[in-house]
Design a protein around this motif. Structure first.
Motif, PDB file in Angstrom:
ATOM      1  N   VAL A 116       0.772  -1.171   0.029  1.00 52.70           N
ATOM      2  CA  VAL A 116      -0.126  -0.030  -0.205  1.00 52.70           C
ATOM      3  C   VAL A 116       1.050   1.122  -0.124  1.00 52.70           C
ATOM      4  CG1 VAL A 116      -1.612   1.493   1.526  1.00 52.70           C
ATOM      5  CG2 VAL A 116      -2.000  -0.831   1.007  1.00 52.70           C
ATOM      6  N   SER A 117       0.664   2.241  -0.840  1.00 60.70           N
ATOM      7  CA  SER A 117       1.380   3.449  -1.032  1.00 60.70           C
ATOM      8  C   SER A 117       0.284   4.650  -0.370  1.00 60.70           C
ATOM      9  CB  SER A 117       1.986   3.732  -2.237  1.00 60.70           C
ATOM     10  OG  SER A 117       2.399   4.997  -2.178  1.00 60.70           O
ATOM     11  N   HIS A 118       0.514   5.590   0.459  1.00 55.39           N
ATOM     12  CA  HIS A 118      -0.328   6.755   0.745  1.00 55.39           C
ATOM     13  C   HIS A 118       0.180   7.922   0.843  1.00 55.39           C
ATOM     14  CE1 HIS A 118      -4.109   8.663   1.641  1.00 55.39           C
ATOM     15  NE2 HIS A 118      -4.043   8.152   3.035  1.00 55.39           N
ATOM     16  N   VAL A 124       3.358  -4.585   3.234  1.00 58.03           N
ATOM     17  CA  VAL A 124       4.163  -3.498   3.300  1.00 58.03           C
ATOM     18  C   VAL A 124       3.375  -2.159   3.042  1.00 58.03           C
ATOM     19  CG1 VAL A 124       6.228  -2.213   2.071  1.00 58.03           C
ATOM     20  CG2 VAL A 124       6.345  -4.764   2.353  1.00 58.03           C
ATOM     21  N   ILE A 125       3.916  -1.036   3.746  1.00 59.87           N
ATOM     22  CA  ILE A 125       2.767   0.098   3.825  1.00 59.87           C
ATOM     23  C   ILE A 125       3.900   1.275   3.465  1.00 59.87           C
ATOM     24  CG2 ILE A 125       1.473   1.814   4.702  1.00 59.87           C
ATOM     25  CD1 ILE A 125       0.063  -0.331   6.437  1.00 59.87           C
ATOM     26  N   ALA A 126       3.972   1.950   2.581  1.00 55.32           N
ATOM     27  CA  ALA A 126       4.778   3.058   2.278  1.00 55.32           C
ATOM     28  C   ALA A 126       4.095   4.309   2.428  1.00 55.32           C
ATOM     29  CB  ALA A 126       5.289   3.129   0.786  1.00 55.32           C
ATOM     30  N   LEU A 127       4.566   5.378   3.345  1.00 52.27           N
ATOM     31  CA  LEU A 127       3.883   6.666   3.410  1.00 52.27           C
ATOM     32  C   LEU A 127       4.722   7.889   2.844  1.00 52.27           C
ATOM     33  CD1 LEU A 127       2.797   6.213   7.105  1.00 52.27           C
ATOM     34  CD2 LEU A 127       1.429   5.410   4.955  1.00 52.27           C
ATOM     35  N   GLU A 128       4.089   8.877   2.304  1.00 47.46           N
ATOM     36  CA  GLU A 128       4.576  10.075   1.844  1.00 47.46           C
ATOM     37  C   GLU A 128       4.157  11.286   2.500  1.00 47.46           C
ATOM     38  OE1 GLU A 128       4.401   6.635  -0.684  1.00 47.46           O
ATOM     39  OE2 GLU A 128       2.758   8.254  -0.926  1.00 47.46           O
ATOM     40  N   GLU A 129       4.775  12.371   2.602  1.00 48.21           N
ATOM     41  CA  GLU A 129       4.368  13.436   2.859  1.00 48.21           C
ATOM     42  C   GLU A 129       4.266  13.587   4.662  1.00 48.21           C
ATOM     43  OE1 GLU A 129       0.950  16.768   2.180  1.00 48.21           O
ATOM     44  OE2 GLU A 129       2.208  16.069   0.378  1.00 48.21           O
ATOM     45  N   GLY A 175       4.608   5.723  -4.580  1.00 50.12           N
ATOM     46  CA  GLY A 175       4.961   7.064  -4.025  1.00 50.12           C
ATOM     47  C   GLY A 175       3.680   7.971  -4.717  1.00 50.12           C
ATOM     48  N   ASP A 176       3.929   9.192  -4.495  1.00 45.68           N
ATOM     49  CA  ASP A 176       2.975  10.166  -5.250  1.00 45.68           C
ATOM     50  C   ASP A 176       4.079  10.929  -6.204  1.00 45.68           C
ATOM     51  OD1 ASP A 176       1.892  12.387  -5.781  1.00 45.68           O
ATOM     52  OD2 ASP A 176       1.708  13.510  -3.942  1.00 45.68           O
ATOM     53  N   PHE A 177       3.670  10.503  -7.529  1.00 46.44           N
ATOM     54  CA  PHE A 177       4.372  11.180  -8.429  1.00 46.44           C
ATOM     55  C   PHE A 177       4.095  12.561  -9.112  1.00 46.44           C
ATOM     56  CE2 PHE A 177       5.451   6.938  -8.145  1.00 46.44           C
ATOM     57  CZ  PHE A 177       6.795   6.521  -8.525  1.00 46.44           C
ATOM     58  N   ASN A 178       2.882  12.987  -8.724  1.00 48.74           N
ATOM     59  CA  ASN A 178       2.248  14.212  -9.278  1.00 48.74           C
ATOM     60  C   ASN A 178       2.301  14.148 -10.908  1.00 48.74           C
ATOM     61  OD1 ASN A 178       1.553  16.209  -7.161  1.00 48.74           O
ATOM     62  ND2 ASN A 178       3.660  15.848  -6.313  1.00 48.74           N
ATOM     63  N   GLY A 179       2.153  12.915 -11.217  1.00 47.23           N
ATOM     64  CA  GLY A 179       1.749  12.851 -12.677  1.00 47.23           C
ATOM     65  C   GLY A 179       1.155  11.225 -12.917  1.00 47.23           C
ATOM     66  N   LEU A 201      -6.161   9.486  -2.185  1.00 44.54           N
ATOM     67  CA  LEU A 201      -6.637   8.067  -1.971  1.00 44.54           C
ATOM     68  C   LEU A 201      -5.432   7.131  -1.667  1.00 44.54           C
ATOM     69  CD1 LEU A 201      -9.663   7.642  -4.177  1.00 44.54           C
ATOM     70  CD2 LEU A 201      -9.770   8.315  -1.661  1.00 44.54           C
ATOM     71  N   PRO A 202      -5.536   6.010  -0.783  1.00 44.07           N
ATOM     72  CA  PRO A 202      -4.381   5.139  -0.806  1.00 44.07           C
ATOM     73  C   PRO A 202      -4.331   4.180  -2.120  1.00 44.07           C
ATOM     74  CG  PRO A 202      -5.485   5.063   1.305  1.00 44.07           C
ATOM     75  CD  PRO A 202      -6.198   5.954   0.081  1.00 44.07           C
ATOM     76  N   VAL A 203      -3.292   3.761  -2.412  1.00 42.13           N
ATOM     77  CA  VAL A 203      -3.345   2.955  -3.781  1.00 42.13           C
ATOM     78  C   VAL A 203      -2.772   1.569  -3.103  1.00 42.13           C
ATOM     79  CG1 VAL A 203      -3.447   4.480  -5.198  1.00 42.13           C
ATOM     80  CG2 VAL A 203      -1.244   3.768  -4.617  1.00 42.13           C
ATOM     81  N   ALA A 204      -3.133   0.371  -3.773  1.00 42.69           N
ATOM     82  CA  ALA A 204      -2.726  -0.910  -3.333  1.00 42.69           C
ATOM     83  C   ALA A 204      -2.301  -1.688  -4.521  1.00 42.69           C
ATOM     84  CB  ALA A 204      -3.585  -1.620  -2.407  1.00 42.69           C
ATOM     85  N   ALA A 205      -1.400  -2.730  -4.415  1.00 45.26           N
ATOM     86  CA  ALA A 205      -1.054  -3.702  -5.373  1.00 45.26           C
ATOM     87  C   ALA A 205      -0.837  -4.923  -4.728  1.00 45.26           C
ATOM     88  CB  ALA A 205      -0.107  -3.261  -6.337  1.00 45.26           C
TER      89      ALA A 205
END
Length: 323
Positions: A113-115, A138-143, A249-253, A315-319
Motif C-alpha cells: 500500500v502506498s499513501h 508493506v505500507i509506504a507513506l509520503e508527506e 509514491g506520489d509522482f504528481n503525474g 486516496l491510498p493505492v494498493a497492489a
C-alpha cells in the motif's frame, strides 16, 4: 372553376438521405480532431507551459469530448458526423477500454500500500489503522510530518514491527528491512530505497514523493521541478541490479504523462496491468487523475486498486504482486 390545393413534394428516398451526408461537416471535423488528439498526443509540444504533459495528465477524460459532438450530430441528423464519430470512440476504446473492467486475479505473494498521508492530516492514527486493515505486508507513506511520525509508528507497531523513515517518506513492513538509505532527488529528502526480505525472496522498494505541480495562467503547467526529480529517480532505479523492484509514491503525474517515460520505459504500472478501473487517486473527494503509482519490475502484478478515503487529500493505492 374549382380551386385545387397543391401538396408538398416529398423528395425521393435517396435524395432525402443525401442531405444527412452533407450536413454536420463541422461536427465531423471536430470528431477527426478529437481522434487525432488521442492518437497523436505525444506530438503535442511541451511548449509553452508543458502543454503536452498537462494534456496527458487528464488524457482519459478527452473521451468526454465525444458526448457533445454526438448530441450535436443527432440534433443535426447528420449521418456523416455519426459515422466519423466512430473514429474518436474507437481510438479512446483502444487506449483505455480495458481499464473499464476489473482485471484483478486471486493469489500473489506480497501486497503493498502506498499513501500520501498529507502533512495536515487531522487523524494520523486513524489513517494508519485504516491502512493496516488492508492486510498489506508493506505500507509506504509520503508527506510525513516529523512531529506526526510517532503517531503512525505507534498505530502500526503491532502488525508492522519493522520500519524506516527518511525525511518525509517511510516504510512499515511485517518483514525485515535492510540496506535502507535516502535517494537524492531534491535538496531535501523525499525518497528512499530499502530491501524487504520476504519468505519468497527479497524485493527492493523505492518510495518517492516528487515535487508538486501547478497550473498557472502566467506559466502554464509548472512541472519542471517534478521532471528534474523524475530523471534523478529514474537514474537511481536504473542503477539497482536486484531482480525484483517496486517503486511507489506520489509522482504528481500519471503513467500517461511523457514526463514519467524514464520510469514507464523500465517498469510497469500495476494499475494498468491488473487494476480495477482507472484507479484515480486525487483529489480524494472527487478523483480525477491517478498521480499515486505502484510500478513494478521483475515481478507480476496480479491486482491493483484504491482504498477508501482517509484524512488525506489523496486516496491510498494498493497492489498485490507475484514473485
Amino acid at each position: 372553376m374549382t380551386a385545387t390545393t397543391e401538396l408538398p413534394v416529398v423528395p425521393a428516398g435517396p435524395r432525402r438521405w443525401a442531405g444527412t451526408w452533407r450536413r454536420g461537416r463541422v461536427i465531423a471535423a471536430f470528431a477527426v480532431l478529437t481522434a487525432l488528439l488521442l492518437l497523436a498526443h505525444p506530438l503535442v509540444p511541451n511548449w509553452p507551459g508543458n502543454a503536452g504533459s498537462l494534456l496527458e495528465t487528464f488524457l482519459p477524460w478527452t473521451g468526454l469530448l465525444v458526448l457533445p459532438l454526438l448530441a450535436a450530430a443527432l440534433v443535426r441528423r447528420s449521418a456523416l458526423a455519426l459515422v466519423v464519430l466512430l473514429l474518436p470512440a474507437l481510438a479512446w476504446g483502444g487506449m483505455f477500454g480495458s481499464r473499464l473492467f476489473d482485471r484483478r486475479e486471486p493469489g500473489g505473494d506480497l501486497t503493498i500500500v502506498s499513501h500520501n498521508v498529507n502533512d495536515e492530516n487531522p487523524d494520523p492514527a486513524g489513517t494508519a489503522r485504516a491502512l493496516a486493515a488492508s492486510g498489506a505486508q508493506v505500507i509506504a507513506l509520503e508527506e510525513l510530518k516529523r512531529s506526526e511520525v510517532p503517531k503512525y509508528a505507534d498505530a502500526l507497531a503491532a502488525a508492522y514491527p519493522y520500519h524506516e523513515v527518511e525525511g518525509t517518506v517511510g516504510v512499515w513492513s511485517s518483514f525485515p528491512l535492510r540496506d535502507t538509505r535516502p535517494v537524492a532527488i531534491m535538496p531535501w529528502t523525499r525518497a528512499l530505497q530499502t530491501t524487504v526480505d520476504t519468505p519468497k525472496g527479497s524485493v527492493v522498494v523505492f518510495v518517492a514523493h516528487l515535487p508538486s505541480v501547478r497550473v498557472r495562467l502566467d506559466a502554464g503547467f509548472t512541472a519542471n521541478g517534478r521532471d528534474a526529480a523524475m530523471r534523478l529517480l529514474a537514474d537511481a532505479v536504473a542503477a539497482e541490479s536486484a531482480p525484483r523492484t517496486v517503486l511507489v509514491g506520489d509522482f504528481n503525474g500519471t503513467a500517461d504523462d511523457r514526463a514519467l517515460a524514464p520510469i514507464t520505459g523500465r517498469l510497469r504500472a500495476a494499475q494498468d496491468v491488473a487494476g480495477d478501473g482507472f484507479g484515480f487517486s486525487w483529489p480524494a473527494g472527487l478523483p480525477l487523475a491517478r498521480i499515486d503509482q505502484i510500478f513494478v519490475g521483475g515481478v507480476r502484478p496480479v491486482a491493483a486498486w484504491t482504498l477508501p478515503a482517509t484524512g488525506s487529500d489523496h486516496l491510498p493505492v494498493a497492489a498485490t504482486i507475484a514473485f
